[in-house]
Structure formats: C-alpha cells, structure tokens
Design an enzyme around this catalytic site. Structure first.
Site, short mmCIF file in Angstrom:
data_model
loop_
_atom_site.label_atom_id
_atom_site.label_comp_id
_atom_site.label_asym_id
_atom_site.label_seq_id
_atom_site.Cartn_x
_atom_site.Cartn_y
_atom_site.Cartn_z
N GLU A 244 12.49 -2.17 -6.53
CA GLU A 244 10.95 -2.23 -6.62
C GLU A 244 10.43 -1.45 -5.26
O GLU A 244 9.37 -0.80 -5.14
CB GLU A 244 10.26 -3.64 -6.63
CG GLU A 244 8.85 -3.52 -6.62
CD GLU A 244 8.21 -4.88 -6.62
OE1 GLU A 244 7.19 -4.93 -6.89
OE2 GLU A 244 8.97 -5.93 -6.29
N ASN A 382 4.55 -5.05 4.12
CA ASN A 382 5.02 -4.02 5.26
C ASN A 382 5.74 -4.90 6.32
O ASN A 382 6.55 -4.29 7.18
CB ASN A 382 4.17 -3.07 5.59
CG ASN A 382 3.97 -2.04 4.36
OD1 ASN A 382 4.55 -2.24 3.31
ND2 ASN A 382 3.34 -0.78 4.54
N GLU A 383 5.13 -6.13 6.58
CA GLU A 383 5.61 -6.58 7.87
C GLU A 383 7.03 -7.27 7.44
O GLU A 383 7.80 -7.12 8.58
CB GLU A 383 4.73 -7.82 8.15
CG GLU A 383 3.31 -7.53 8.80
CD GLU A 383 2.27 -6.85 7.74
OE1 GLU A 383 2.62 -7.12 6.56
OE2 GLU A 383 1.52 -6.04 8.38
#
Lengths: 401, 362
Positions: A244, A382-383
């Site tokens: 993904e 994104n962290e």
C-alpha cells in the site's frame, strides 16, 4: 545501465494508449465518493475488464494479461496520461489481491479475484478503529470461534469506500491473551450486507462520504473467508501494507501525468502570474521524474534475475520492504505540493469545489487536492514512515513513540 | 530496462572511494585553503591514475571518450571525500576542447588532462539559458513524439553574473568563454576569499583569443552541462558523507540519559535528509545517460538533477550542523570542510533558480 524499454514493451504501451484513447470518457465521471459516481466508476471497471485492461499484471485465468512489472508501469503511465477515471476497485486490486496471491488458497483466489477484476464486487478495507489508528496492533474488534467459522464484533472506522462497497477485509483479535498486541490477530473477509453489519457513512473533509464506520455485532464469517492461518494476521497484513505504501498503490504514472498537466497550466497562466509559482511547478516536474526513476531502479532490481519470459504463477507486485516508507513520504508530499501549486495557479478559480459548474478541468484539480490532503495520513502516517526509515534504514535507536 | 549500475561501475566507484579514504583528503583540503597546492597536486595525480580525467578525453588524445555515467560516479566519490581543486572545471574544459574539435589547443591540453599533468579552470557563465525555447512538457517524460527543443545560447547576463574562475591561482591556465569567443588566460585578479575556504575564487583577466565561432557556443553549452552534472554528483556524495557522519554521531552522543538519535525530532529530520538524497540519486544517473546519448532532453534532465542533488546536499549540511550542535559550528571538527562546501556546490554551474527555469522551458 540504461533506460530503454524493449520493442515488445513499447508495443504494449501503444496498445494501451490506443485502447484508452478510444474508451476514456470525454467528460470526467462524477466523484467516486458519491453514490452516482461510485456506480459510474463501477461501470468503468466493467469496461476495462471487458477488454482485459483492469488487472494487466494478473495471470490470464483471473482476467489479467500476465503483464510484467515493466508493462504494468507503462500501462499506468498511459492510463493516467489519458486522464482515465480513478480506480474504485483499487483497495481490492492493490491490497487484498496481492495478499491472496501470497497467502490465500486456490479456492479463495478462484472465488474472489474474477468478480474483483470485473468490478462486480468492490472491496473496502477495515483496518482502523477509533482507538487504533497509527497504533494498529492495539485493535480490539474481536473474532470469536464458532461452529464452522468466526463471529465478528466491534467497530471499524475510516474505512475507505465502505459507504458503497460490497465487501471488506481487515484484522480482528482472535486471541485476547497473547503477550504482545500484534499477536493473536486474524485476517478475514466479510460482506458489508451481512446480518449484524451496520454501515454509517462518514463525510470526509469536503462532506463526501468517502469512508464509513462499520459496527459489527456477531457477524458470522465462514472459515473459508479467513486468509492464512488464524493468529497470523499481523504478518500477513504487513506484507499488504508494504504494498500500500509503495509501488502498487502509487505508480509513478499518476504523478508524471499530473505534473505534465500542471506544467501545461503554468504555460497557459495569464500574463503577470507570480514567477515564484514557476519554481514550484519545476519542483513538481522534478519530483515526479525522480519518483518515476526511483521506481525504475527498484523495478530493475526486482526483475534483474528474471528470465526474458518468466513463467510465473503470480504477478510481481513490487514488494519494497522498508524502502516503501521512503516512497510513501515522497509521493504523498509531492502530490500535496503539486495540487497546492495548481490551486495557486488557478487564482480565484482555485477556490471552487469539484462539483461547481465553473470549476476548472471539470473539478479535477479540486478533487485531486482534497484527496491529496489525506495522503500524508492514510497507509501509515508520514510520522510512522519516518520512524521506519530512521530505525530500519538508518539504524537509529528505538525511542518513545 | 536495467536502470542499475553494473558490477564494473560499482567496483570503479568502490576503488576510488578506497583510494580517497587512504589519501587523507581533509588535510589536503586544509592545505589547499591555505594556498598550499602541493598536496592537492599529488592527490590530483592519484586521481588521474584511476582514469577519472580520461573519462572526458577523446580516444585519440589518450582518453576513453566522454563517459558521463562513470564521470558522475567518480564525482560522487570526490564529493564524498571533499576533494579540493578545479576538478569539475578541468573535466568540463576537456569536454569543451573535445567537442570543439581538432585544433592546436585540443592537442596541447587533452593528453595532459588525461594524464593528470594539467589543471585547468573554466569560466563560462552560469550556463545555457533557453531564450525562445518552446515549452515541451511531454518531452520531460521520455516520449518518442517529443519535438527537438530549440537551440540554446549562452546568456551574456548569466556570464556577467559568474565573473570568477575557481582556483585560477592553482590552474595552469583558465579558459574564458564569453558568447562565441574562447580565450586562454594565465593571469587573474587577487584571490577573493569564499564561504568555502577550499574554493578559491579569482577574476580571470583577458588573455589570448583561441577561437571565435558558433561552434564555441555549442561546445560551451555542452561543457556547462557536463560541469552541471558533475557538480550535482559532488553534491550528492557530499550529502551522503554528511548524513553518514551525522547518523554515526547521534547514535553515540548522549543527552538526558539517551542517545539523541532516539529522539523523534532528530530521527524525522534524518529520515527527510535520506529521502532527499535517495530521490536525487536516480535523477543524476538518468541525466548522465541522457548526456551520453546526446538526447534532446539532456539539458533539462541535467538541470533537474542539479536542483534535486544541490538542494539535497545542502539540506544534509543543514541537518548535520543542527544535529551536531555547537561542535558542528566549530572548525575543530573536520565536518566543517563538508558543511562549508554544500552551498557553493548547490549554486555553482547553475543556481537552483536558473536550473528550475531550465526545467520549465524544456
């Protein structure tokens, strides 16, 4: 080292280009996050499948063309360059299908893949829960053993496409007594219209029901709909999330096409448009090209040891491991910056929603912008990705999350 | 498609890396900055022995013909080790002379460049600027239908903005290109100290005209593209060295009872630094391939690589400085040799602004 496609690959590209030129709707379909748009996009999937363009990389017996990774990349480039509709079947095709190819049974593949390829069954994902977003392993929805299968109870949320989809797949806690949270999870598929399932659509940022909450009350799922071994769900799901984040969900063709359209917008911009916007257009072109080349390099590594005509039981989908985290941060930030630049270039027309009569490009920039806002969040924020990069690629010590 | 380095190419880079590691480049760079060119010339000779300069020299003059991919690999290693001197300029001068064709100058300089016996500097402005080029967005993504871009000329304004030659005081000669004229000069104005003491700048003074023709302009555009690509490669190597040094530092530096590398803010910044470098890398390789093939898209691809690699290298320097903290801001740490180089490399042979414009105009 080269960047040349073979004559056969170029032929495949040309074939795709010709088909798309003759079939892509001249007026974009309504947003797939609406009932009307969802139905129109389902119809488009039928059309793709009728000429075997919906799942080119799958084996022929499931409706594909047995296309190589290169051919798939070229198809995607042509698909987005042609301005073809978004893929309403994407969750199934790029997340569930690779899992079934890798971990499913022959019977599951035979039963699930054909209807998925034809758009007859649209799949939603059921990962997140109100208390388990980034910390997915702490999910609490339960799968309890019963005669011939499992009973699912609990709540899933932010399930993309679930407002209108037919079936869903996700993880459930089948053993509450394990030492660690990611143990004792089972990967299951279930119908969204089964007794005990309540679907409550959730309006996304612009109000469209792009996802839904799922309330499950002792929903029966037969053993045939468990993927892999019970209790092994985490390991199986992780092989899916890698895809993904990485190559299968976000082929470079999306961004190269969008960057080309952005460049066209720049060159058409009225006299007096701020030159500083040009720098951002250039950065979008550079970023899209970088992502394309990064993918070519990766595909080269994946295919380096393959013969000229590989005889494969399953498609190569481009499993990336920790590198997929580099991809995910890069494409999501690129997509957002690209669309923000487009809205800025559109000036006062950049404020119009996608369904406004006067929205530029039939609202595609507005729709793209709204969708791009979610990019840094879904598929693992994104962290979280930066943690993976820091710990697994740079070898930095673990710390508090 | 096999968009991967060959084993041979990897071994070449690895060997160069080993040689440079053993050469004590930080001491060489410090001596160079102090105006002592002796260690630098010795290193120059060792670099020549690995065949680097020959990669830009035609076969009839003792080289291997222009091999941009191998050159880019070599300059990534030279950047990684912060090797001083007008390396890019000498190679770009070789590309210029090789392209200009067989005349006395080529015969005089090219064999000496290949052998490592000649150090040249080059001053040719900021590079090719499209004057009337038609926008060709489709040409950016490889497309058989892409039209040939319009021809480019050296922009006189850009030339005026680049008045200095790098390390003219260390060079055997400076090639000075203005418009369609190339001159050779052996004299220069006073050395101007620069933000990177190891990059010494001086204004070349007018010398002897060697040639004046449209072919000079065409060869200069080519030379600038080579210089731009190799500067980008240096930025990339520099950035990778800075990232590696910083990762190693934050793993062992402890504050508040933990290695600072376990703190989120530190980790995320380093992750972003890696992302910048990783996505610039294939742009540099692709630009080298485009240059090798003489593709119409080459100028644009080189400009794209320059923006991405220059910015990534500079971002790596900012990260290295920040995460080393006060020790990084001192000259005591060898890291300063790398940190100071990042911004000049980002700007040399085409600032980000110039290169972004080049990407846009096709």
């Amino acid at each position: 080292m080269d960047l040349q496609f073979t004559a056969a690959e170029e032929e495949f590209r040309a074939e795709a280009r010709i088909w798309l030129a003759g079939h892509v709707p001249t007026t974009p379909l309504p947003s797939l996050e609406t009932a009307e748009g969802f139905a129109a996009h389902r119809e488009w999937e039928h059309q793709l499948a009728a000429d075997r363009w919906s799942v080119v990389s799958w084996p022929e017996k499931y409706g594909g063309r047995g296309a190589s990774l290169w051919q798939w990349l070229l198809f995607e480039e042509e698909y987005y360059r042609a301005g073809a509709p978004g893929r309403v079947s994407q969750n199934g095709i790029s997340l569930l299908a690779p899992t079934l190819f890798e971990h499913g049974t022959e019977e599951q593949r035979a039963r699930v893949l054909g209807p998925m390829a034809r758009g007859e069954v649209i799949w939603a994902q059921a990962w997140s829960e109100p208390e388990a977003g980034s910390d997915l392993a702490s999910l609490r929805s339960a799968a309890v053993r019963t005669d011939g299968g499992w009973l699912l109870s609990g709540q899933k949320t932010w399930s993309s496409r679930a407002a209108f989809a037919d079936r869903a797949f996700g993880l459930f806690r089948s053993d509450p007594d394990t030492a660690r949270p990611h143990q004792g999870l089972t990967y299951l598929m279930f119908p969204l219209d089964a007794p005990g399932v309540t679907v409550r659509p959730i309006g996304r940022l612009d109000g469209k029901p792009a996802f839904a909450e799922l309330f499950l009350d002792e929903v029966f799922v037969p053993d045939a709909d468990v993927i892999g071994e019970p209790g092994q769900g985490w390991r199986i799901a992780m092989s899916t999330t890698g895809k993904e984040r990485g190559l299968t969900l976000r082929s470079p063709g999306r961004f190269t096409a969008a960057a080309e359209r952005l460049a066209a917008l720049w060159h058409e911009a009225p006299e007096g448009t701020a030159p500083a916007l040009g720098d951002r257009v250039a950065d979008a072109l550079i970023g899209a090209r970088a992502y394309q080349l990064f993918t070519y390099a990766h595909a080269s590594r994946l295919t380096a040891d393959e013969g000229a005509a590989p005889d494969r039981a399953q498609p190569k989908t481009g499993d990336l491991g920790a590198e997929s985290s580099l991809n995910k941060v890069f494409w999501s930030e690129l997509d957002l910056a690209l669309h923000e630049t487009a809205l800025d270039l559109l000036g006062p027309y950049g404020m119009l929603a996608d369904d406004a009569d006067e929205a530029p490009a039939h609202g595609s920039w507005a729709e793209g912008y709204t969708f791009s806002l979610a990019g840094p969040i879904y598929a693992g924020t994104n962290e979280i990705q930066r943690h993976i990069i820091a710990e697994r690629l740079l070898g930095l010590p673990k710390g508090r999350r | 498609m096999r968009f991967l380095l060959t084993d041979e190419q990897r071994e070449f880079a690895h060997a160069l890396d080993g040689m440079l590691s053993a050469s004590g480049t930080p001491a060489v760079a410090r001596a160079w900055a102090a105006g002592d060119h002796q260690p630098g010339r010795a290193l120059w000779t060792r670099i020549a022995r690995t065949g680097v300069f020959g990669l830009a020299v035609p076969e009839q003059h003792g080289g291997s013909g222009l091999l941009p991919v191998e050159l880019a690999l070599a300059f990534q290693e030279l950047g990684r080790h912060a090797a001083p001197g007008p390396l890019v300029e000498t190679v770009a001068a070789a590309a210029f002379l090789g392209r200009l064709g067989a005349d006395a100058q080529a015969g005089e300089w090219l064999p000496r460049i290949a052998a490592g016996d000649a150090v040249l500097s080059l001053c040719a402005g900021a590079g090719p600027d499209a004057l009337e080029a038609a926008p060709d967005p489709a040409g950016y993504v490889r497309d058989a239908d892409a039209a040939d871009p319009a021809p480019y000329a050296l922009d006189d304004d850009a030339t005026d903005r680049a008045p200095y030659a790098l390390d003219a005081d260390a060079a055997d000669a400076v090639l000075l290109i203005r418009g369609d004229t190339v001159s050779r000069t052996d004299t220069h104005g006073p050395v101007q100290s620069s933000l990177d003491p190891a990059r010494r700048l001086a204004r070349p003074l007018d010398g002897t005209v060697l040639a004046r023709s449209p072919a000079v302009t065409a060869a200069a555009v080519h030379a600038v593209e080579v210089a731009r690509l190799l500067t980008a490669a240096q930025s990339l190597g520099l950035g990778r060295a800075l990232l590696a040094a910083t990762v190693s530092y934050v793993r062992q530096r402890t504050q508040f009872g933990s290695p600072i590398g376990s703190f989120q803010a530190v980790k995320h910044r380093l992750a972003d630094t890696l992302i910048g470098l990783e996505f610039a890398q294939p742009l540099v390789h692709a630009a080298a391939l485009a240059l090798e093939a003489g593709a119409p898209s080459a100028g644009r691809e080189v400009a794209a690589a320059k923006v991405a690699a220059g910015e990534a290298g500079y971002a790596a320097a900012r990260t290295a400085l920040q995460l080393h903290g006060a020790i990084g801001y001192t000259e005591e740490l060898g890291l300063s040799l790398w940190i100071r180089k990042a911004r000049p490399l980002r700007d040399a042979w085409g600032t980000p602004a110039i290169c972004r414009a080049r990407v846009l105009t096709g």
